[in-house]
Design a protein around this motif. Structure first.
Motif, PDB file in Angstrom:
ATOM      1  N   ASP A   1       0.837  -1.203   0.000  1.00  0.00           N
ATOM      2  CA  ASP A   1       0.000   0.000   0.000  1.00  0.00           C
ATOM      3  C   ASP A   1       0.872   1.253   0.000  1.00  0.00           C
ATOM      4  N   GLU A   2       2.114   1.111  -0.497  1.00  0.00           N
ATOM      5  CA  GLU A   2       3.026   2.262  -0.533  1.00  0.00           C
ATOM      6  C   GLU A   2       2.428   3.406  -1.354  1.00  0.00           C
ATOM      7  N   GLY A   3       1.673   3.078  -2.395  1.00  0.00           N
ATOM      8  CA  GLY A   3       1.075   4.111  -3.246  1.00  0.00           C
ATOM      9  C   GLY A   3      -0.092   4.823  -2.607  1.00  0.00           C
ATOM     10  N   ARG A   4      -0.576   4.274  -1.490  1.00  0.00           N
ATOM     11  CA  ARG A   4      -1.651   4.889  -0.691  1.00  0.00           C
ATOM     12  C   ARG A   4      -2.876   5.258  -1.522  1.00  0.00           C
ATOM     13  N   GLY A   5      -3.135   4.471  -2.548  1.00  0.00           N
ATOM     14  CA  GLY A   5      -4.351   4.677  -3.328  1.00  0.00           C
ATOM     15  C   GLY A   5      -4.368   5.928  -4.177  1.00  0.00           C
ATOM     16  N   GLN A   6      -3.213   6.594  -4.336  1.00  0.00           N
ATOM     17  CA  GLN A   6      -3.241   7.831  -5.138  1.00  0.00           C
ATOM     18  C   GLN A   6      -3.608   7.509  -6.583  1.00  0.00           C
ATOM     19  N   LYS A   7      -4.364   8.410  -7.166  1.00  0.00           N
ATOM     20  CA  LYS A   7      -4.908   8.232  -8.509  1.00  0.00           C
ATOM     21  C   LYS A   7      -3.857   8.673  -9.520  1.00  0.00           C
ATOM     22  N   VAL A   8      -3.359   7.713 -10.299  1.00  0.00           N
ATOM     23  CA  VAL A   8      -2.242   7.980 -11.208  1.00  0.00           C
ATOM     24  C   VAL A   8      -2.631   7.592 -12.636  1.00  0.00           C
ATOM     25  N   MET A   9      -2.470   8.524 -13.565  1.00  0.00           N
ATOM     26  CA  MET A   9      -2.640   8.203 -14.980  1.00  0.00           C
ATOM     27  C   MET A   9      -1.267   7.938 -15.598  1.00  0.00           C
ATOM     28  N   VAL A  10      -1.188   6.847 -16.348  1.00  0.00           N
ATOM     29  CA  VAL A  10       0.004   6.603 -17.157  1.00  0.00           C
ATOM     30  C   VAL A  10      -0.429   6.753 -18.610  1.00  0.00           C
ATOM     31  N   GLU A  11       0.100   7.786 -19.258  1.00  0.00           N
ATOM     32  CA  GLU A  11      -0.207   8.034 -20.671  1.00  0.00           C
ATOM     33  C   GLU A  11       1.008   7.603 -21.477  1.00  0.00           C
ATOM     34  N   PHE A  12       0.794   6.710 -22.434  1.00  0.00           N
ATOM     35  CA  PHE A  12       1.942   6.187 -23.171  1.00  0.00           C
ATOM     36  C   PHE A  12       1.576   5.840 -24.606  1.00  0.00           C
ATOM     37  N   VAL A  13       2.594   5.752 -25.421  1.00  0.00           N
ATOM     38  CA  VAL A  13       2.560   5.604 -26.883  1.00  0.00           C
ATOM     39  C   VAL A  13       2.066   6.915 -27.511  1.00  0.00           C
ATOM     40  N   SER A  14       0.743   7.178 -27.444  1.00  0.00           N
ATOM     41  CA  SER A  14       0.190   8.449 -27.957  1.00  0.00           C
ATOM     42  C   SER A  14       0.824   8.844 -29.286  1.00  0.00           C
ATOM     43  N   ALA A  15       0.978   7.860 -30.180  1.00  0.00           N
ATOM     44  CA  ALA A  15       1.606   8.119 -31.475  1.00  0.00           C
ATOM     45  C   ALA A  15       0.653   8.873 -32.398  1.00  0.00           C
ATOM     46  N   ASN A  16       1.219   9.691 -33.294  1.00  0.00           N
ATOM     47  CA  ASN A  16       0.384  10.353 -34.289  1.00  0.00           C
ATOM     48  C   ASN A  16      -0.330   9.294 -35.129  1.00  0.00           C
ATOM     49  N   PRO A  17      -1.617   9.462 -35.359  1.00  0.00           N
ATOM     50  CA  PRO A  17      -2.373   8.453 -36.124  1.00  0.00           C
ATOM     51  C   PRO A  17      -2.210   8.631 -37.633  1.00  0.00           C
ATOM     52  N   THR A  18      -0.996   8.995 -38.031  1.00  0.00           N
ATOM     53  CA  THR A  18      -0.738   9.288 -39.449  1.00  0.00           C
ATOM     54  C   THR A  18       0.030   8.171 -40.143  1.00  0.00           C
ATOM     55  N   GLY A  19       0.351   7.104 -39.407  1.00  0.00           N
ATOM     56  CA  GLY A  19       1.097   5.997 -39.994  1.00  0.00           C
ATOM     57  C   GLY A  19       1.183   4.843 -39.030  1.00  0.00           C
ATOM     58  N   PRO A  20       1.826   3.764 -39.421  1.00  0.00           N
ATOM     59  CA  PRO A  20       1.886   2.567 -38.568  1.00  0.00           C
ATOM     60  C   PRO A  20       2.756   2.765 -37.338  1.00  0.00           C
ATOM     61  N   MET A  21       2.507   1.927 -36.322  1.00  0.00           N
ATOM     62  CA  MET A  21       3.333   1.908 -35.115  1.00  0.00           C
ATOM     63  C   MET A  21       4.765   1.505 -35.480  1.00  0.00           C
ATOM     64  N   HIS A  22       5.757   2.120 -34.806  1.00  0.00           N
ATOM     65  CA  HIS A  22       7.152   1.776 -35.086  1.00  0.00           C
ATOM     66  C   HIS A  22       7.857   1.339 -33.805  1.00  0.00           C
ATOM     67  N   MET A  23       9.182   1.189 -33.874  1.00  0.00           N
ATOM     68  CA  MET A  23       9.935   0.625 -32.760  1.00  0.00           C
ATOM     69  C   MET A  23       9.865   1.461 -31.485  1.00  0.00           C
ATOM     70  N   GLY A  24       9.913   2.804 -31.643  1.00  0.00           N
ATOM     71  CA  GLY A  24       9.799   3.655 -30.456  1.00  0.00           C
ATOM     72  C   GLY A  24       8.465   3.466 -29.770  1.00  0.00           C
ATOM     73  N   ASN A  25       7.404   3.356 -30.569  1.00  0.00           N
ATOM     74  CA  ASN A  25       6.077   3.104 -30.007  1.00  0.00           C
ATOM     75  C   ASN A  25       6.049   1.751 -29.299  1.00  0.00           C
ATOM     76  N   ALA A  26       6.748   0.771 -29.884  1.00  0.00           N
ATOM     77  CA  ALA A  26       6.773  -0.571 -29.299  1.00  0.00           C
ATOM     78  C   ALA A  26       7.440  -0.550 -27.934  1.00  0.00           C
ATOM     79  N   ARG A  27       8.532   0.196 -27.805  1.00  0.00           N
ATOM     80  CA  ARG A  27       9.199   0.273 -26.509  1.00  0.00           C
ATOM     81  C   ARG A  27       8.351   1.064 -25.514  1.00  0.00           C
ATOM     82  N   GLY A  28       7.834   2.204 -25.964  1.00  0.00           N
ATOM     83  CA  GLY A  28       6.997   3.016 -25.075  1.00  0.00           C
ATOM     84  C   GLY A  28       5.760   2.266 -24.624  1.00  0.00           C
ATOM     85  N   GLY A  29       5.236   1.402 -25.497  1.00  0.00           N
ATOM     86  CA  GLY A  29       4.043   0.645 -25.147  1.00  0.00           C
ATOM     87  C   GLY A  29       4.266  -0.289 -23.993  1.00  0.00           C
TER      88      GLY A  29
END
Length: 582
Positions: free
Chosen positions: A122-150
């Motif tokens: 319970d170290e996090g004490r229930g704090q509300k945390v958003m993790v936002e990740f990848v968020s790639a531009n929807p203008t082309g396919p996913m690439h290696m950076g997106n794969a790692r960030g994912g």
């Protein structure tokens, strides 16, 4: 939710304090001295399981030699009903404690009781945390950076949840602004080339050149023919952008789903604009005196906001004055809001409207210059962005095959796409390898190693340990030996170095999870898994199970099953499967 390593450390401090009090009451040590000795785990097991520096820490105040203090403490120490079997004096006065059978039995009981959630806290004490990740531009396919960030973001969210946070996974879809305009212009050029011929329609130099743009233009043509040839360009671009996004976003979702990632929400940038929330946020910054107009544009006084931030963090005025700080445009002279304005609005939405205590963003390292500016802008809104916005900056991926860098995709001729990679290696291997180093280090992804089925491949090595235990348990079950309950195990029989070392490794998981959450470094779990698998293989080679006395067989079988449970638990945190056969 017990951390048995910390519990043992705390008991060392408690036993030492009690022994000192008893020695002082007997007149052997001076009374009333406050001693702040440390308790550490020695690197060499020959020096015990825990070492206290109490005697050295108290030597000056007590005006006595450390070894004399240590002897007095040991003479008055009562280990009855404690976790420890013995204590001895070493070196200049260390108190070296050795764990007893009870502690080793407690570890197995805790793993049994917690099951797949062993290691939670319970170290996090229930704090509300958003993790936002990848968020790639929807203008082309996913690439290696997106794969790692994912995998980095997904695993980090899993670990934060296990550490006691209320986590939320989000993908921010950049479906507005310049990159979408460029996307539409690129498809438009290919569409008009289909209608008029490539030689008659120049392709924009800064356009998107991939084959995926040609495919979208062809699909639009197949659906609409020349219907959009003679319409107003604005109308055509709007239709092309919508058409491209309607096809690309589901592809992104499908690629990420194949990769084992499901989000709680896909949040669309366009909603911030259409709702007026970007304009409202910029208006608030203006009300608070942080904006000014110049050359028809509205600017944010980023320079002053950053100065305030850096001074609050302890930099001197002289240091701050040397920084090359610049202001940012929020609204261009043409009335359009910038990406930075939308980004401020989005993070205000996270922290103010949706009430997240913390927003953790996983970004590429090339965005490092954006971090402090965004934090400072949120500070300017009174949202304490310097503390509530955490950005994990991620280094590049180097894809290798035959020892050489791989730079081209078979399909598009551009950067390697995620779907191309997953055609070559398993999802398990991809997720494991991309999470194998901390975000601050580049990852060398060796395609040849990722598909090897031997101990050189770390994910195979760990999965094989799990499958080996499952096979062992099944074979023994066929001979009538079931895994016993922890309460039925004679833990004092687990006394060899291989056995005690393996149990100590199992006990480390709660600390590893907390450290991974604290440092935003989920790669700790990869390293832990390899170490645990190694400890198991050493135990299995040295300690026979089948053919031993019933009591020893049962104890070792329980230990093996505890390892199986923890391996599956940690692989689950990484989003990697735990196969029962290999």
């Amino acid at each position: 939710m017990a951390n048995l390593i910390q519990h043992a450390k705390d008991q060392v401090s408690q036993l030492t304090a009690q022994a000192y009090a008893a020695a002082a009451a007997a007149g052997v040590l001076p009374p009333g001295v406050e001693v702040k000795g440390s308790v550490e785990i020695p690197k060499d097991p020959q020096n015990g399981d825990y070492a206290s520096s109490f005697a050295m820490a108290g030597a000056k105040a007590m005006k006595m030699a450390p070894r004399a203090i240590a002897q007095a403490v040991v003479d008055h120490m009562d280990l009855t009903d404690s976790l420890f079997a013995s204590v001895e004096i070493a070196g200049p006065g260390f108190l070296n404690f050795r764990l007893g059978a009870k502690w080793y039995g407690d570890v197995l009981a805790e793993i049994e009781a917690e099951g797949p959630l062993y290691g939670q806290s319970d170290e996090g004490r229930g704090q509300k945390v958003m993790v936002e990740f990848v968020s790639a531009n929807p203008t082309g396919p996913m690439h290696m950076g997106n794969a790692r960030g994912g995998v980095l973001g997904d695993t980090l969210a899993n670990i934060l949840r296990r550490d006691g946070c209320d986590t939320w996974k989000e993908f921010y879809v950049n479906d507005a602004g310049n990159q979408i305009h460029k996307f539409a212009v690129s498809i438009q050029a290919r569409y008009l080339q289909l209608l008029l011929g490539e030689e008659k329609v120049p392709f924009p130099e800064d356009g998107y050149h991939g084959d995926d743009i040609r495919e979208l233009a062809q699909a639009f043509y197949d659906l609409h023919g020349d219907q959009y040839r003679d319409v107003e360009e604005a109308q055509r671009l709007e239709a092309l952008a919508a058409f491209g996004l309607e096809r690309n976003i589901p592809k992104m979702q499908a690629d990420l789903r194949r990769y084992g990632i499901e989000y709680d929400q896909w949040f669309f940038e366009s909603s911030l604009h259409t709702s007026g929330y970007v304009a409202e946020t910029v208006g608030l910054l203006t009300e608070k005196g942080w904006t000014y107009e110049k050359d028809g544009a509205l600017w944010l006084n980023t320079t002053q906001l950053l100065k305030n931030k850096y001074l609050a963090e302890g930099k001197s005025q002289k240091q701050v004055d040397k920084l090359d700080l610049k202001d940012d445009v929020l609204r261009r002279a043409n009335g359009f809001y910038t990406y930075f304005a939308a980004d401020i609005a989005y993070h205000r939405n996270k922290l103010e409207v949706r009430g997240f205590d913390k927003s953790i963003d996983v970004w590429g390292a090339d965005h490092h210059g954006h971090v402090a500016r965004l934090q400072a802008a949120l500070d300017g809104l009174g949202l304490d962005g310097s503390h509530r916005l955490v950005v994990v900056l991620m280094q590049l991926v180097n894809l290798l095959q035959d020892g050489q860098p791989v730079r081209m995709s078979k399909r598009s001729g551009k950067a390697i796409a995620l779907h191309d990679l997953l055609d070559e290696v398993s999802v398990d291997a991809a997720r494991y390898f991309f999470n194998s180093r901390s975000a601050t280090s580049p990852v060398d992804f060796d395609l040849d190693l990722a598909v090897r089925e031997d101990s050189e491949n770390p994910v195979y090595y760990v999965q094989y340990a799990h499958a080996r235990i499952c096979t062992l348990i099944a074979r023994l079950a066929g001979e009538g030996y079931a895994v016993p309950k922890a309460a039925e195990v004679q833990s004092e029989l687990l006394s060899s170095q291989e056995e005690t070392s393996l149990i100590r490794a199992l006990a480390r998981l709660p600390e590893e999870i907390h450290a991974a959450a604290r440092d935003y470094d989920p790669s700790r779990i990869n390293r832990y898994l390899v170490e645990l698998a190694g400890e198991f293989h050493r135990f299995y080679s040295a300690c026979r199970i089948k053919g031993e006395t019933p009591a020893l067989l049962a104890a070792r079988l329980k230990l093996a099953d505890s390892v199986r449970s923890v391996l599956a638990n940690c692989l689950g945190l990484l989003g990697v499967t735990a196969p029962e056969k290999m």
